[in-house]
Structures are given as structure tokens and as C-alpha cells.
Design a protein around this motif. Structure first.
Motif, PDB file in Angstrom:
ATOM      1  N   PRO A 248     -27.032   6.162  54.206  1.00  0.00           N
ATOM      2  CA  PRO A 248     -27.069   4.570  54.834  1.00  0.00           C
ATOM      3  C   PRO A 248     -27.518   4.451  53.069  1.00  0.00           C
ATOM      4  N   THR A 249     -26.361   4.265  52.208  1.00  0.00           N
ATOM      5  CA  THR A 249     -26.840   3.766  50.880  1.00  0.00           C
ATOM      6  C   THR A 249     -28.124   2.963  50.201  1.00  0.00           C
ATOM      7  N   ALA A 250     -28.377   2.683  49.338  1.00  0.00           N
ATOM      8  CA  ALA A 250     -29.684   1.705  49.153  1.00  0.00           C
ATOM      9  C   ALA A 250     -29.980   0.104  48.771  1.00  0.00           C
ATOM     10  N   GLU A 251     -28.744  -0.174  49.038  1.00  0.00           N
ATOM     11  CA  GLU A 251     -28.181  -1.297  48.593  1.00  0.00           C
ATOM     12  C   GLU A 251     -27.895  -1.667  50.777  1.00  0.00           C
ATOM     13  N   GLU A 252     -27.608  -0.947  51.635  1.00  0.00           N
ATOM     14  CA  GLU A 252     -27.992  -0.639  52.349  1.00  0.00           C
ATOM     15  C   GLU A 252     -29.126  -0.885  53.246  1.00  0.00           C
ATOM     16  N   VAL A 253     -29.469   0.335  53.170  1.00  0.00           N
ATOM     17  CA  VAL A 253     -31.063   0.445  53.068  1.00  0.00           C
ATOM     18  C   VAL A 253     -31.815  -1.366  52.895  1.00  0.00           C
ATOM     19  N   ALA A 254     -31.633  -1.793  51.472  1.00  0.00           N
ATOM     20  CA  ALA A 254     -32.165  -2.752  50.844  1.00  0.00           C
ATOM     21  C   ALA A 254     -31.763  -4.302  52.281  1.00  0.00           C
ATOM     22  N   GLY A 354     -43.535   2.753  50.056  1.00  0.00           N
ATOM     23  CA  GLY A 354     -43.197   2.320  49.238  1.00  0.00           C
ATOM     24  C   GLY A 354     -42.686   1.737  47.972  1.00  0.00           C
ATOM     25  N   ALA A 355     -42.167   3.350  47.973  1.00  0.00           N
ATOM     26  CA  ALA A 355     -41.097   3.409  46.455  1.00  0.00           C
ATOM     27  C   ALA A 355     -39.724   2.787  46.735  1.00  0.00           C
ATOM     28  N   VAL A 356     -38.961   3.118  46.074  1.00  0.00           N
ATOM     29  CA  VAL A 356     -37.461   3.097  45.895  1.00  0.00           C
ATOM     30  C   VAL A 356     -36.485   3.570  47.163  1.00  0.00           C
ATOM     31  N   TYR A 357     -35.957   3.161  48.018  1.00  0.00           N
ATOM     32  CA  TYR A 357     -35.614   3.687  48.518  1.00  0.00           C
ATOM     33  C   TYR A 357     -34.816   5.727  48.195  1.00  0.00           C
ATOM     34  N   ALA A 358     -35.381   6.771  48.943  1.00  0.00           N
ATOM     35  CA  ALA A 358     -34.603   8.217  48.005  1.00  0.00           C
ATOM     36  C   ALA A 358     -33.852   8.397  48.433  1.00  0.00           C
ATOM     37  N   GLY A 359     -32.186   7.829  49.152  1.00  0.00           N
ATOM     38  CA  GLY A 359     -31.442   7.906  50.062  1.00  0.00           C
ATOM     39  C   GLY A 359     -31.520   9.225  51.188  1.00  0.00           C
ATOM     40  N   THR A 491     -35.530   9.280  64.285  1.00  0.00           N
ATOM     41  CA  THR A 491     -36.506   9.786  63.500  1.00  0.00           C
ATOM     42  C   THR A 491     -36.173   9.871  62.018  1.00  0.00           C
ATOM     43  N   ALA A 492     -35.143  10.823  62.128  1.00  0.00           N
ATOM     44  CA  ALA A 492     -34.252  10.911  60.215  1.00  0.00           C
ATOM     45  C   ALA A 492     -33.926  10.246  59.851  1.00  0.00           C
ATOM     46  N   TRP A 493     -33.255   9.871  60.777  1.00  0.00           N
ATOM     47  CA  TRP A 493     -33.223   7.839  60.258  1.00  0.00           C
ATOM     48  C   TRP A 493     -33.668   6.395  60.256  1.00  0.00           C
ATOM     49  N   LYS A 494     -34.353   6.261  60.558  1.00  0.00           N
ATOM     50  CA  LYS A 494     -35.572   5.604  60.859  1.00  0.00           C
ATOM     51  C   LYS A 494     -36.584   5.216  60.042  1.00  0.00           C
ATOM     52  N   LEU A 495     -37.470   6.997  59.925  1.00  0.00           N
ATOM     53  CA  LEU A 495     -37.986   6.777  59.425  1.00  0.00           C
ATOM     54  C   LEU A 495     -37.503   7.023  57.509  1.00  0.00           C
ATOM     55  N   GLY A 496     -36.057   7.443  57.578  1.00  0.00           N
ATOM     56  CA  GLY A 496     -35.710   7.365  55.856  1.00  0.00           C
ATOM     57  C   GLY A 496     -35.841   6.451  55.325  1.00  0.00           C
ATOM     58  N   LEU A 497     -34.986   5.491  56.095  1.00  0.00           N
ATOM     59  CA  LEU A 497     -34.838   3.795  55.856  1.00  0.00           C
ATOM     60  C   LEU A 497     -36.519   3.694  55.267  1.00  0.00           C
ATOM     61  N   TYR A 498     -37.438   4.213  54.956  1.00  0.00           N
ATOM     62  CA  TYR A 498     -39.050   3.663  55.129  1.00  0.00           C
ATOM     63  C   TYR A 498     -39.792   5.303  53.653  1.00  0.00           C
ATOM     64  N   ASN A 499     -38.823   6.230  53.549  1.00  0.00           N
ATOM     65  CA  ASN A 499     -38.707   6.900  52.930  1.00  0.00           C
ATOM     66  C   ASN A 499     -40.164   8.147  53.412  1.00  0.00           C
TER      67      ASN A 499
END
Length: 560
Positions: A248-254, A354-359, A491-499
Motif C-alpha cells: 500500500p501507498t502512504a495515502e492508502e495507509v493513512a 508513531g512515525a510516518v508510514y515507511a512503506g 503480520t507482514a501486512w498489518k504490522l507494516g501499516l504501523y511500521n
């Protein structure tokens, strides 16, 4: 919590037992009738009535109080001394063999959620239409997949409960519960908690998938709200969220992780000492070292993965003790489970969520929605409760047995849902996600699969975490490779959404339990087993031994 009134009659040999009030299930609805065909005009071609969508058959819960049994085997005459012991709660309790209404899952509950059932609980059942009984099966008595006791779910209706056991469609049951003494106490002091009763769960059926959107029944308000929080991943009422092939892109994650203004956000933790004994204060490290499942005696049944020798380590549930001095004891993950080499040293730092999504979110796996497995949304408490982020995932097994087919997985989940809400008094099913032995991922607690929904899965660590339960029991049986891969993909997807780095560690604040006191800052692996946060056998030695593989695979899917 809404009340649920369950009343039923159960025939025991020649006698009839009237079941006590438990609380009220949803009213049983009559099957939908096909729409009547419109009148046919003279000479016109026959008009077929539109195909009706099969109605969902509601489930039911039957509650039977456990009565004193004369002897350990359930036969013989009771003596005055034994009768006195039984009245004090020190005798054996259970159900004599009896016919009951059809059910597929059984568990045991009691009045006080803070009390523990110490002893052994066993059931045997008879399949519908059969003449012979099953063998005796153990019910896991210690089940610490539960809500925080001073959170939003802690109320007078919260009950103690064993893990539920899936037995398949049955219409007869026998139960026996033997008390066991607590450690350091004489055997004669063994007691059972008050209000013991067997909960027989009929999961009902889910509606068949409609052939067209026009044929689908209109969702009610709760169904609409439950489905709407998964937009834009799937349309309203969808039975599944399709897999994605891209990160997902940063916009999609937000958009996906945003919680609506005014939504309930929980930051509470549990009361100290309510359910725990001997908790340690300060900051702790729980690295829970894995053991090689293939080195254990026997290879288990289905799904053994002989290629996981890299998961070997020094102990199945080992972990460094909490540092009561208040300073974090740094321990290199590479030296604990043999999973990481020097190149992974940075992964041991506390994960910054807590940081901006890192991709780094992996591609989303296919997820069956609550509508897809047939959740009755009228049964749970209204609304959703969120935490601020998702820093860790706790992996569980449901301890409900392995005797289910993948086609039965939705029924097993409906049974667990009903057992958590109706029998145990929770607001919703406890787990955020469930995975079956075929690797299918199911949405658990309502609130949105991408959002930080607060679950009821790891007592003391339900805040800022998610719970993933693999359907089955994995103490001596190895989990299927498909299930382990699904844990990694999810977990790769869901945890990745939160860096969150699957191979890293993070710090959570304990809400109190039998390993860590309330307020302790505990360093845990980002993907942990239930036993890392609470002293329990969950998720079973064989599944726990596969978590190293899940971490490595999840990190690879994240592109790390």
C-alpha cells in the motif's frame, strides 16, 4: 452488555431437565420463503420466481449446571463425608450421560472471572445419529485469552471460562470436572469455582453466498456499520476482502488506519493482581526462545514442516526475567533463538510505530469478513473500541481441537464467537483475526481489519497489540505450513501499516498478570506467542516453535 436469555429443555434418559436462564439469544427466525410468482397473463410464458437466498439459521447456547457426582467415575453411592465435601465445592462435579439438543462446541464457565479452575475437565459426546460415544477429551481449563479486567469489558457479566472444544454435531454429552489443589497446598484443600456449568453451543449456519448482488438481503444497521469500516477494501456486505498484489501507498495507509472522529479509543489497562500471582515489576524482556518442533518426540499429524530446523533454540518458553531495578535489560535476539545474524542487530531496537508510514507493509492477504463467516451482529455489543496503534502481534491457538475440516471453519468461528459473547460475557469475539489449517484468514473482532481494534486475547497486553488465533490445538501436533505462512502474510501486512518490523522488538506496558505487574514496561518480540506475555501453554509448543519462521517470512514480505 446486552442480556441473552437462553431457555431449553434437555432430555436425560427418561427425565427432562429444564435449562436455567443464561441470558437471551436472538430470536430464532423462520426460514425465508421464496417470493411468490406474479400472476401469469393469458398466453404469456411461465414466469419463474426469483431465487431466494437461503436464510441464516441462528445458533443457540444451552447452559447446564454441573452437579455433584458420587465418585470419580460418576457411579456408586455418596457417603456423608463425600456429600459434605461436595457441598463445600471440593467434590467432583459434572453431567451424567444424557441426550441434549444438537450442539457442536462445549466449554465450562463459572461465576467469577477472577477465579481459576484448578483441576481437570473432560467431556465425551455422541455424534448425531450415532450409537457409540467418543473417548474422553480434555477441555483446556486455563484460558487466558480474555479481556482486561478493568477495561471497557470488565463488568458484572464477565465470567470465568475454559477454552471451548469443538466436538462436531452431537446430541448427547457426559462431563466430569475433578478439582486439583493449588501449588503448595494439601490435596484435600482442592476446590472448584462456584457456578460451574457446561455451555453447549450450536453455531447455527451462515447464509449462502448470494449469486448476485440483487439477490442479497439488505444489511441491518449493525451489519452495515461492521462492513462499512472495511471500506475501501471491499464493498458493503462483501463476504471477503480480496488479496492485494502490491504494497500500500502512504495515502492508502493513512485512509485505512484512520479512526473516525468520536470513536471510542481505549488506553486503560488491567487491575494489578486480579488474575495474576507472583508478577514482577519494572522493565522486562520476554524473548520466548523457540524449540525445534522436529526434534520433539513424534512428528505430529498433518502439516509437519521438516524444513524448520533453523527455529531451534535453548528452550520452548525461556525468557529473561524482568529487571526490577527499572532499567531495561538489553538482550540480543540473535543470541536467543538463532534466527537473526549480525545484519539484523538493528531489528532489536524498539519498533517506532508513531512515525510516518515507511512503506514496509507487505501485500494484503485475502481475508474472509465477518459477513463471510456468518457473524450475528445483533449478538455483540454495539460500537467499536480502538487503541492508538498496533505495535505487536500475539499468536494463539484456540485449544478447540484439531477435529474440524476447513469447510467447517466458519462454524468453528461462529461457535467461538457465541462462546465468548453469550457464555463468557465479552463484548465481541476476542481475537482480531483467526486462521484455519488451510491458511484462510478470517476477520475477528469488529472494527475494521486495518484499524487498531482493541481485542481480548492476551490478558495484560490487549492495548496497542493484535491477537491472531490459529484454529486448533498445537501442543503435540504441528501446525500446517499453510497456517504458518498465513500468520506471516497477515503480520507482514498489518504490522507494516504501523511500521512494525516482524523481526524486531517493541515495548508494551503491562496491564497486570502473572508474569508482569501493572505498569511494567516489557520488551517483547513484535511477533510473540501468548506465553510471552502471560504464563500459559498457549499457543502450544509446536506452533510456538514455528514463530521464528513466521517472523523471517513476514520480514521478507515487507522487503526487509
Amino acid at each position: 452488555m446486552r442480556g441473552f436469555l437462553v431457555t431449553s429443555a434437555v432430555t436425560a434418559c427418561a427425565a427432562t431437565l429444564t435449562l436455567p436462564v443464561l441470558g437471551a439469544p436472538g430470536a430464532v427466525s423462520a426460514p425465508a420463503r421464496p417470493a411468490a410468482a406474479p400472476p401469469k397473463a393469458p398466453g404469456a410464458a411461465p414466469v419463474r420466481a426469483p431465487a431466494a437466498v437461503p436464510a441464516k439459521i441462528p445458533g443457540a447456547t444451552y447452559s447446564l449446571p454441573l452437579v455433584p457426582l458420587p465418585t470419580a467415575e460418576g457411579g456408586g453411592a455418596a457417603t456423608p463425608g463425600r456429600a459434605q465435601a461436595e457441598s463445600a465445592g471440593t467434590g467432583i462435579r459434572g453431567l451424567r450421560p444424557q441426550r441434549v439438543k444438537p450442539f457442536s462446541m462445549v466449554g465450562i464457565v463459572w461465576d467469577d472471572a477472577g477465579a481459576e479452575l484448578r483441576g481437570r475437565a473432560q467431556v465425551r459426546t455422541r455424534a448425531v445419529g450415532a450409537r457409540t460415544w467418543s473417548g474422553w477429551q480434555d477441555v483446556q481449563v486455563q484460558d487466558h485469552d480474555r479481556p482486561d479486567v478493568d477495561g471497557s469489558e470488565a463488568r458484572s457479566g464477565l465470567r470465568g471460562a475454559t477454552a471451548p472444544l469443538w466436538v462436531g454435531a452431537s446430541d448427547a454429552i457426559e462431563v466430569r470436572v475433578r478439582p486439583g489443589a493449588a501449588a503448595g497446598r494439601p490435596a484435600g484443600s482442592a476446590t472448584l469455582p462456584r457456578g460451574l456449568r457446561a455451555e453447549l453451543v450450536d453455531p447455527g449456519s451462515a447464509p449462502a453466498r448470494p449469486r448476485s448482488r440483487a439477490a442479497a438481503p439488505a444489511p441491518d444497521d449493525e451489519e452495515r456499520a461492521t462492513s462499512a469500516v472495511n471500506a475501501p477494501l471491499a464493498p458493503l456486505g462483501a463476504h471477503e476482502i480480496p488479496a492485494a498484489t502490491h504494497r500500500p501507498t502512504a495515502e492508502e495507509v493513512a485512509t485505512l488506519t484512520a479512526v473516525a472522529p468520536g470513536a471510542s479509543v481505549s488506553t486503560s489497562t488491567t487491575r494489578d493482581g486480579r488474575d495474576g500471582t507472583g508478577g514482577t515489576g519494572g522493565t522486562g524482556d520476554r524473548f520466548g526462545a523457540e524449540e525445534d518442533a522436529s526434534a520433539a518426540e513424534g512428528q505430529g499429524s498433518e502439516g509437519t514442516d521438516p524444513g524448520d530446523a533453523s527455529d531451534a533454540s535453548t528452550g520452548a518458553s525461556a525468557g529473561t526475567s524482568a529487571d526490577t531495578s527499572g532499567e531495561s535489560g538489553e538482550t540480543s535476539e540473535a543470541g536467543v533463538n538463532g534466527e537473526n545474524g549480525p545484519a539484523d542487530a538493528a531489528a532489536d531496537d524498539d519498533t517506532d510505530t508513531g512515525a510516518v508510514y515507511a512503506g514496509h507493509a507487505g501485500p494484503r492477504p485475502r481475508i474472509v469478513t465477518r459477513a463471510g463467516w456468518g457473524a450475528d451482529e445483533s449478538m455483540r455489543e454495539r460500537g467499536f473500541v480502538y487503541t492508538k496503534k498496533v505495535k505487536a502481534a500475539f499468536v494463539h491457538h484456540t485449544a478447540s481441537g484439531n477435529g474440524y475440516t476447513c469447510a467447517q471453519s466458519p462454524s468453528v468461528i461462529r461457535g467461538i464467537y457465541r462462546y465468548h459473547v453469550v457464555s463468557s460475557g465479552w463484548r465481541d469475539i476476542g481475537y482480531n483475526f483467526l486462521i484455519d489449517k488451510c491458511g484462510t484468514v478470517y476477520e475477528g473482532r469488529a472494527g475494521g481489519v486495518a484499524k487498531p481494534v482493541k481485542g481480548a486475547h492476551t490478558l495484560g497486553f490487549n492495548t496497542n497489540s493484535m491477537g491472531i488465533a490459529v484454529l486448533g490445538t498445537y501442543g503435540t501436533t504441528s501446525p500446517a505450513k499453510a497456517a504458518v505462512n498465513a500468520v506471516a502474510a497477515l503480520t507482514a501486512w498489518k504490522l507494516g501499516l504501523y511500521n512494525a518490523n516482524p523481526r524486531g522488538t517493541t515495548t508494551l506496558v503491562s496491564g497486570g498478570g502473572n508474569l508482569f505487574k501493572k505498569g511494567a514496561k516489557v520488551k517483547l518480540k513484535v511477533i510473540s506467542g501468548h506465553r510471552d506475555g502471560y504464563s500459559t501453554e498457549c499457543p502450544g509448543d509446536r506452533l510456538y516453535a514455528k514463530l521464528g519462521t513466521a517472523r523471517s517470512t513476514a520480514a521478507r514480505l515487507q522487503g526487509r
